[in-house]
Design an enzyme around this catalytic site. Sequence first.
Site, PDB file in Angstrom:
ATOM      1  N   ASP A   1       0.419  22.218 -25.036  1.00 63.25           N
ATOM      2  CA  ASP A   1      -0.554  23.428 -25.366  1.00 63.25           C
ATOM      3  C   ASP A   1       0.424  24.658 -26.264  1.00 63.25           C
ATOM      4  O   ASP A   1       0.260  25.958 -26.257  1.00 63.25           O
ATOM      5  CB  ASP A   1      -0.480  24.356 -24.129  1.00 63.25           C
ATOM      6  CG  ASP A   1      -1.164  23.406 -22.894  1.00 63.25           C
ATOM      7  OD1 ASP A   1      -2.030  22.607 -23.278  1.00 63.25           O
ATOM      8  OD2 ASP A   1      -0.827  23.549 -21.775  1.00 63.25           O
TER       9      ASP A   1
ATOM     10  N   LYS B   1      -0.780  22.552 -31.288  1.00 61.24           N
ATOM     11  CA  LYS B   1      -0.628  21.353 -31.982  1.00 61.24           C
ATOM     12  C   LYS B   1      -2.149  21.392 -32.903  1.00 61.24           C
ATOM     13  O   LYS B   1      -1.996  20.769 -33.966  1.00 61.24           O
ATOM     14  CB  LYS B   1      -0.472  20.103 -31.212  1.00 61.24           C
ATOM     15  CG  LYS B   1       0.990  20.117 -30.779  1.00 61.24           C
ATOM     16  CD  LYS B   1       1.332  18.772 -29.943  1.00 61.24           C
ATOM     17  CE  LYS B   1       0.700  18.855 -28.755  1.00 61.24           C
ATOM     18  NZ  LYS B   1       1.142  19.789 -27.672  1.00 61.24           N
TER      19      LYS B   1
ATOM     20  N   GLY C   1      -5.599  18.518 -25.169  1.00 57.32           N
ATOM     21  CA  GLY C   1      -6.882  19.282 -25.337  1.00 57.32           C
ATOM     22  C   GLY C   1      -6.392  19.961 -26.561  1.00 57.32           C
ATOM     23  O   GLY C   1      -5.549  20.761 -26.518  1.00 57.32           O
ATOM     24  N   HIS C   2      -7.037  19.393 -27.661  1.00 65.09           N
ATOM     25  CA  HIS C   2      -6.356  20.257 -29.021  1.00 65.09           C
ATOM     26  C   HIS C   2      -7.674  21.144 -29.705  1.00 65.09           C
ATOM     27  O   HIS C   2      -8.662  20.533 -29.866  1.00 65.09           O
ATOM     28  CB  HIS C   2      -5.968  19.183 -30.123  1.00 65.09           C
ATOM     29  CG  HIS C   2      -4.740  18.438 -29.499  1.00 65.09           C
ATOM     30  ND1 HIS C   2      -4.200  17.410 -30.185  1.00 65.09           N
ATOM     31  CD2 HIS C   2      -3.860  18.591 -28.524  1.00 65.09           C
ATOM     32  CE1 HIS C   2      -3.074  16.988 -29.527  1.00 65.09           C
ATOM     33  NE2 HIS C   2      -2.738  17.463 -28.690  1.00 65.09           N
TER      34      HIS C   2
ATOM     35  N   GLN D   1       1.055  16.602 -25.715  1.00 65.58           N
ATOM     36  CA  GLN D   1       1.851  17.251 -24.758  1.00 65.58           C
ATOM     37  C   GLN D   1       3.117  17.758 -25.554  1.00 65.58           C
ATOM     38  O   GLN D   1       3.075  18.147 -26.684  1.00 65.58           O
ATOM     39  CB  GLN D   1       2.174  16.288 -23.826  1.00 65.58           C
ATOM     40  CG  GLN D   1       1.233  15.777 -22.860  1.00 65.58           C
ATOM     41  CD  GLN D   1       0.318  14.833 -23.325  1.00 65.58           C
ATOM     42  OE1 GLN D   1       0.670  13.800 -23.639  1.00 65.58           O
ATOM     43  NE2 GLN D   1      -1.186  15.001 -23.220  1.00 65.58           N
TER      44      GLN D   1
HETATM   45  P1  IMP Z   1      -0.871  13.721 -16.683  1.00 64.54           P
HETATM   46  O1  IMP Z   1      -0.577  13.608 -18.190  1.00 64.54           O
HETATM   47  O2  IMP Z   1      -2.444  13.818 -16.621  1.00 64.54           O
HETATM   48  O3  IMP Z   1      -0.522  12.626 -15.582  1.00 64.54           O
HETATM   49  O4  IMP Z   1      -0.212  15.003 -16.111  1.00 64.54           O
HETATM   50  C1  IMP Z   1       1.263  15.063 -16.041  1.00 64.54           C
HETATM   51  C2  IMP Z   1       1.531  16.664 -16.363  1.00 64.54           C
HETATM   52  O5  IMP Z   1       1.619  16.698 -17.474  1.00 64.54           O
HETATM   53  C3  IMP Z   1       0.911  17.640 -15.521  1.00 64.54           C
HETATM   54  O6  IMP Z   1       1.948  18.845 -15.170  1.00 64.54           O
HETATM   55  C4  IMP Z   1      -0.172  18.144 -16.584  1.00 64.54           C
HETATM   56  O7  IMP Z   1      -0.222  19.645 -16.378  1.00 64.54           O
HETATM   57  C5  IMP Z   1       0.697  17.928 -17.862  1.00 64.54           C
HETATM   58  N1  IMP Z   1       0.021  17.965 -19.165  1.00 64.54           N
HETATM   59  C6  IMP Z   1      -0.675  16.615 -19.440  1.00 64.54           C
HETATM   60  N2  IMP Z   1      -1.196  16.718 -20.647  1.00 64.54           N
HETATM   61  C7  IMP Z   1      -1.016  18.014 -20.951  1.00 64.54           C
HETATM   62  C8  IMP Z   1      -1.208  18.805 -22.277  1.00 64.54           C
HETATM   63  O8  IMP Z   1      -1.933  18.333 -23.018  1.00 64.54           O
HETATM   64  N3  IMP Z   1      -0.933  20.234 -21.984  1.00 64.54           N
HETATM   65  C9  IMP Z   1      -0.157  20.603 -21.053  1.00 64.54           C
HETATM   66  N4  IMP Z   1       0.185  20.069 -19.849  1.00 64.54           N
HETATM   67  C10 IMP Z   1      -0.319  18.816 -19.973  1.00 64.54           C
END
Ligand code: IMP
Length: 429
Positions: A13, A16, A40-41, A225
């Site tokens: 977040d 990017k 989510g970009h 991420q």
């Molecule tokens: P997952 O990627 O859905 O398995 O989530 C694993 C961890 O990564 C959790 O803490 C999510 O909130 C975090 N996470 C996954 N994608 C994002 C992102 O794009 N931004 C911020 N946190 C993320």
Amino acid sequence: MTTLIVVGAQWGDEGKGKVVDFLASQAQVVARYAGGNNAGHTLVLGARKIVTHLVPSGCAYPGTTCVLGAGMVIDLDVFQAEVAQLQQSGMLLGEELRVSLDAHVILPYHRALDGLREDQAGGGAEKIGTTRRGIGPAYEAKAARRGVRVRDLLDRTRLRARLEHNKLHVDPELLRFGGASVDVEAILASADAWATWLAGKVCDVGALIHRAIVSGQRVLCEGAQGALLDLDHGTYPYVTSSTTLAGGACAGLGIGPTLIDEVWGITKAYTTRVGAGPFPTCDRGAAGELLRSAGDEYGATTGRPRDCGWLDLPALRHAARLNGLTGLCITKLDVLAALPEVQVCTHYADGAEPGEVELGAVTPVYESVPGWGAADLRSGIMAARRLEDLPAPARAYLDRVESAIGVPIALVSVGPDREQTILTRAAFS
Ligand code: IMP
């Protein structure tokens, strides 16, 4: 010709979407290499706000090739809906999209498992706070060598065999948690439609990118991420299931490391985190609230409120080293102007270092940064288009960060719009 990787240097977040959209005007290829629709970009294009989850943030430029690499996990229902929405906005109307034949597919039972496990975990330590999009279970299947790849969708016999094999593995867990068993026939029916839709969009993207680079094109690799969510080097187990670091770009796209020229890391001027896990500089008081409201800190994918806190210089230094950063991009500098006092974590108590000590066990030590809180500071920051235009406290803050990290600032974002950007180094030669 330059190949530039842009990565998140915190917990995701960092902005990017905006940075990649800004830089993509100069690139011929924009490629995502990891993750899926957990990302989510957000792109703000004039009055329009577009959030992409799978399509690379180069989609606003007609003719720019948008690549989804082998390191990604793709939910084809989400992908199709996203592309349809972008096409309604006049994007991706040509032959821009290219999807790796080796990318893995997120299937309904991956999504179900992700959600059921999070529900079962309740508030316990096993709860990761995932996005429930099926990311972890899809990568698990990949590592277990029973995942379904995009190329498997094109071969019905092989796909049926894969699905039957997976059903044996996942049905017991699905049923134990009260879920429905894998419906092989329903997935096969969806797969027919996905395969038809994918026709003409799939290829060996490693070969495509290699050709682009050797023919002198500019390639922009978009991380998803952030460094501290990396499966190997993040705050395990509170991480995502892929490599979020720059090193993942080569494996995730199928190109060699000698083809990479620059790596830029993005950090907010403060820190946020969503989901469970350690966050040393989190502020649960008034400052955190102010950052959340001024920065509109709600997840672009799940809408969850993000925890907010101060910039963590030791963690950022760690991210800079893990990624081999050659440039630093600082976003949301204007948001800090909402605070009467700004703090920055300079180090951890007792000389603790990230990597040596788990971040859950460190005590941040702060310094106050002078000069914030003036009523007109935010508008002054948002209006700046060169570093010299920035109000003195904002410039001093950037200098402080740059010297603490030891990486030159390449870009500063002073607002959500494309033009609210200060580029201080050339992204591409
Ligand atoms: P997952 O990627 O859905 O398995 O989530 C694993 C961890 O990564 C959790 O803490 C999510 O909130 C975090 N996470 C996954 N994608 C994002 C992102 O794009 N931004 C911020 N946190 C993320």
